[in-house]
Design a protein around this motif. Structure first.
Motif, PDB file in Angstrom:
ATOM      1  N   ARG A   1       8.893  -9.587  -4.902  1.00 12.23           N
ATOM      2  CA  ARG A   1       8.157  -9.920  -3.455  1.00 12.23           C
ATOM      3  C   ARG A   1       9.904  -9.815  -2.661  1.00 12.23           C
ATOM      4  O   ARG A   1       9.374  -9.112  -1.345  1.00 12.23           O
ATOM      5  CB  ARG A   1       8.079 -11.272  -3.717  1.00 12.23           C
ATOM      6  N   ASP A   2      10.657  -9.733  -3.190  1.00 15.03           N
ATOM      7  CA  ASP A   2      11.737  -9.273  -2.268  1.00 15.03           C
ATOM      8  C   ASP A   2      12.663  -8.066  -1.934  1.00 15.03           C
ATOM      9  O   ASP A   2      12.593  -7.614  -1.206  1.00 15.03           O
ATOM     10  CB  ASP A   2      13.138 -10.443  -3.310  1.00 15.03           C
ATOM     11  N   GLY A   3      11.667  -7.774  -3.253  1.00 19.31           N
ATOM     12  CA  GLY A   3      12.224  -6.104  -3.038  1.00 19.31           C
ATOM     13  C   GLY A   3      11.455  -5.083  -1.995  1.00 19.31           C
ATOM     14  O   GLY A   3      11.828  -4.824  -1.383  1.00 19.31           O
ATOM     15  N   ARG A   4      10.536  -6.097  -1.879  1.00 25.12           N
ATOM     16  CA  ARG A   4       9.317  -5.269  -0.788  1.00 25.12           C
ATOM     17  C   ARG A   4       9.757  -5.832   0.938  1.00 25.12           C
ATOM     18  O   ARG A   4       9.856  -4.862   1.000  1.00 25.12           O
ATOM     19  CB  ARG A   4       8.393  -5.762  -0.922  1.00 25.12           C
TER      20      ARG A   4
ATOM     21  N   ARG B   1       1.382  -1.293  -0.248  1.00 25.95           N
ATOM     22  CA  ARG B   1       0.052  -0.057   0.254  1.00 25.95           C
ATOM     23  C   ARG B   1       0.812   1.392  -0.046  1.00 25.95           C
ATOM     24  O   ARG B   1       0.830   2.115  -0.638  1.00 25.95           O
ATOM     25  CB  ARG B   1      -1.131   0.306   1.049  1.00 25.95           C
ATOM     26  N   ARG B   2       1.396   1.057   0.974  1.00 29.01           N
ATOM     27  CA  ARG B   2       2.935   2.010   0.854  1.00 29.01           C
ATOM     28  C   ARG B   2       3.620   2.327  -0.619  1.00 29.01           C
ATOM     29  O   ARG B   2       3.784   3.289  -1.367  1.00 29.01           O
ATOM     30  CB  ARG B   2       3.987   2.103   1.897  1.00 29.01           C
ATOM     31  N   LEU B   3       3.861   1.395  -0.852  1.00 33.84           N
ATOM     32  CA  LEU B   3       4.352   1.121  -2.141  1.00 33.84           C
ATOM     33  C   LEU B   3       3.453   1.796  -3.894  1.00 33.84           C
ATOM     34  O   LEU B   3       3.997   2.962  -4.453  1.00 33.84           O
ATOM     35  CB  LEU B   3       4.736   0.370  -2.972  1.00 33.84           C
ATOM     36  N   ALA B   4       2.641   1.845  -3.915  1.00 27.80           N
ATOM     37  CA  ALA B   4       1.492   2.142  -4.219  1.00 27.80           C
ATOM     38  C   ALA B   4       1.633   3.740  -3.896  1.00 27.80           C
ATOM     39  O   ALA B   4       0.507   4.134  -4.869  1.00 27.80           O
ATOM     40  CB  ALA B   4       0.023   1.398  -4.254  1.00 27.80           C
ATOM     41  N   ASN B   5       1.096   4.436  -2.675  1.00 23.31           N
ATOM     42  CA  ASN B   5       1.266   5.774  -2.772  1.00 23.31           C
ATOM     43  C   ASN B   5       2.357   6.235  -3.635  1.00 23.31           C
ATOM     44  O   ASN B   5       2.348   7.753  -4.117  1.00 23.31           O
ATOM     45  CB  ASN B   5       1.278   5.700  -0.452  1.00 23.31           C
ATOM     46  N   TRP B   6       3.123   5.944  -3.031  1.00 23.75           N
ATOM     47  CA  TRP B   6       4.367   6.232  -4.039  1.00 23.75           C
ATOM     48  C   TRP B   6       5.077   6.156  -5.369  1.00 23.75           C
ATOM     49  O   TRP B   6       5.626   6.897  -5.574  1.00 23.75           O
ATOM     50  CB  TRP B   6       5.738   5.077  -3.376  1.00 23.75           C
ATOM     51  N   ALA B   7       4.068   5.613  -5.476  1.00 25.99           N
ATOM     52  CA  ALA B   7       4.443   5.400  -7.145  1.00 25.99           C
ATOM     53  C   ALA B   7       3.010   6.088  -7.786  1.00 25.99           C
ATOM     54  O   ALA B   7       3.171   6.511  -9.286  1.00 25.99           O
ATOM     55  CB  ALA B   7       3.214   3.579  -8.005  1.00 25.99           C
ATOM     56  N   ARG B   8       1.671   6.377  -7.276  1.00 20.13           N
ATOM     57  CA  ARG B   8       0.507   7.467  -7.744  1.00 20.13           C
ATOM     58  C   ARG B   8       1.818   8.944  -7.681  1.00 20.13           C
ATOM     59  O   ARG B   8       1.795   9.460  -8.809  1.00 20.13           O
ATOM     60  CB  ARG B   8      -0.267   7.859  -6.452  1.00 20.13           C
TER      61      ARG B   8
ATOM     62  N   ASP C   1      -8.931  -6.246  -0.408  1.00 21.89           N
ATOM     63  CA  ASP C   1      -9.179  -5.373   0.918  1.00 21.89           C
ATOM     64  C   ASP C   1      -8.258  -4.599   0.324  1.00 21.89           C
ATOM     65  O   ASP C   1      -7.812  -3.115   0.934  1.00 21.89           O
ATOM     66  CB  ASP C   1      -8.867  -5.938   2.043  1.00 21.89           C
ATOM     67  N   MET C   2      -6.926  -4.277  -0.861  1.00 17.71           N
ATOM     68  CA  MET C   2      -6.043  -3.565  -1.344  1.00 17.71           C
ATOM     69  C   MET C   2      -6.111  -3.250  -1.926  1.00 17.71           C
ATOM     70  O   MET C   2      -5.277  -1.785  -2.322  1.00 17.71           O
ATOM     71  CB  MET C   2      -4.927  -4.386  -1.625  1.00 17.71           C
ATOM     72  N   ALA C   3      -7.570  -3.033  -2.675  1.00 19.20           N
ATOM     73  CA  ALA C   3      -8.146  -2.379  -3.864  1.00 19.20           C
ATOM     74  C   ALA C   3      -8.505  -0.213  -4.037  1.00 19.20           C
ATOM     75  O   ALA C   3      -8.512   0.104  -2.837  1.00 19.20           O
ATOM     76  CB  ALA C   3      -9.391  -2.708  -4.337  1.00 19.20           C
ATOM     77  N   TYR C   4      -8.202   0.208  -5.195  1.00 17.33           N
ATOM     78  CA  TYR C   4      -7.805   1.154  -5.271  1.00 17.33           C
ATOM     79  C   TYR C   4      -8.860   2.384  -4.523  1.00 17.33           C
ATOM     80  O   TYR C   4      -9.999   1.902  -4.831  1.00 17.33           O
ATOM     81  CB  TYR C   4      -7.309   2.203  -6.329  1.00 17.33           C
ATOM     82  N   GLN C   5      -9.721   2.949  -3.183  1.00 21.75           N
ATOM     83  CA  GLN C   5     -10.131   3.921  -2.971  1.00 21.75           C
ATOM     84  C   GLN C   5     -10.283   5.024  -3.713  1.00 21.75           C
ATOM     85  O   GLN C   5      -9.359   6.292  -3.134  1.00 21.75           O
ATOM     86  CB  GLN C   5     -10.713   3.331  -2.073  1.00 21.75           C
ATOM     87  N   ILE C   6     -11.627   6.437  -3.585  1.00 23.25           N
ATOM     88  CA  ILE C   6     -11.216   7.793  -4.363  1.00 23.25           C
ATOM     89  C   ILE C   6     -10.615   7.776  -2.805  1.00 23.25           C
ATOM     90  O   ILE C   6     -10.156   9.048  -3.224  1.00 23.25           O
ATOM     91  CB  ILE C   6     -13.268   7.622  -4.388  1.00 23.25           C
ATOM     92  N   SER C   7     -11.822   7.386  -1.636  1.00 19.76           N
ATOM     93  CA  SER C   7     -10.678   8.112  -0.360  1.00 19.76           C
ATOM     94  C   SER C   7      -8.999   8.294   0.083  1.00 19.76           C
ATOM     95  O   SER C   7      -9.045   9.100   0.604  1.00 19.76           O
ATOM     96  CB  SER C   7     -12.104   7.601   0.744  1.00 19.76           C
TER      97      SER C   7
END
Length: 132
Positions: free
Chosen positions: A121-124, A27-34, A60-66
């Motif tokens: 996976r190893d990078g995470r 989730r943190r990496l997805a935030n970084w990507a945005r 449970d990890m799907a992108y949410q508008i909020s």
């Protein structure tokens, strides 16, 4: 009898599957990507922006508008990803920031599909272990 060479079986790799203990880092990496892509919204045609996201393996990890873009955490992640070994850094960047086809990413890294998934996976896991 004729010797018929068997074709190697293609192994299907689910690059969206994330182990439960890595979901927070995902989730943190997805935030970084945005943050890297300069937007907090997914790149979607205006016609389809209000369409709900498709169901996923990790619903449970799907992108949410909020979801709010956390720029402070994104800058921490940028430094942490930059400190990863080159192959893991490239795989993480491919997976989150510039997701071209997996085949092209494998060719660029000289890895198999399974190897690419392992690099991500190893990078995470390295980022989790460094307690970023």
């Amino acid at each position: 009898m004729s010797a018929v060479a068997e074709r190697p079986r293609r192994v299907q790799v689910d690059f969206h599957a994330v182990e439960p203990h890595q979901r927070h880092m995902d989730r943190r990496l997805a935030n970084w990507a945005r943050w890297c892509n300069g937007t907090s919204a997914p790149m979607t045609s205006p016609m389809f922006r209000m369409t709900p996201p498709p169901p996923r393996v990790r619903a449970d990890m799907a992108y949410q508008i909020s979801d709010v873009l956390d720029t402070a955490d994104a800058t921490k992640m940028a430094k942490a990803v930059a400190a990863l070994p080159q192959s893991n850094r490239t795989a993480i960047n491919w997976h989150y920031v510039k997701p071209v086809s997996p085949k092209r990413a494998c060719q660029a890294l000289g890895a198999t599909m399974e190897g690419l998934a392992k690099l991500v996976r190893d990078g995470r896991q390295m980022l989790i272990n460094r307690d970023i």
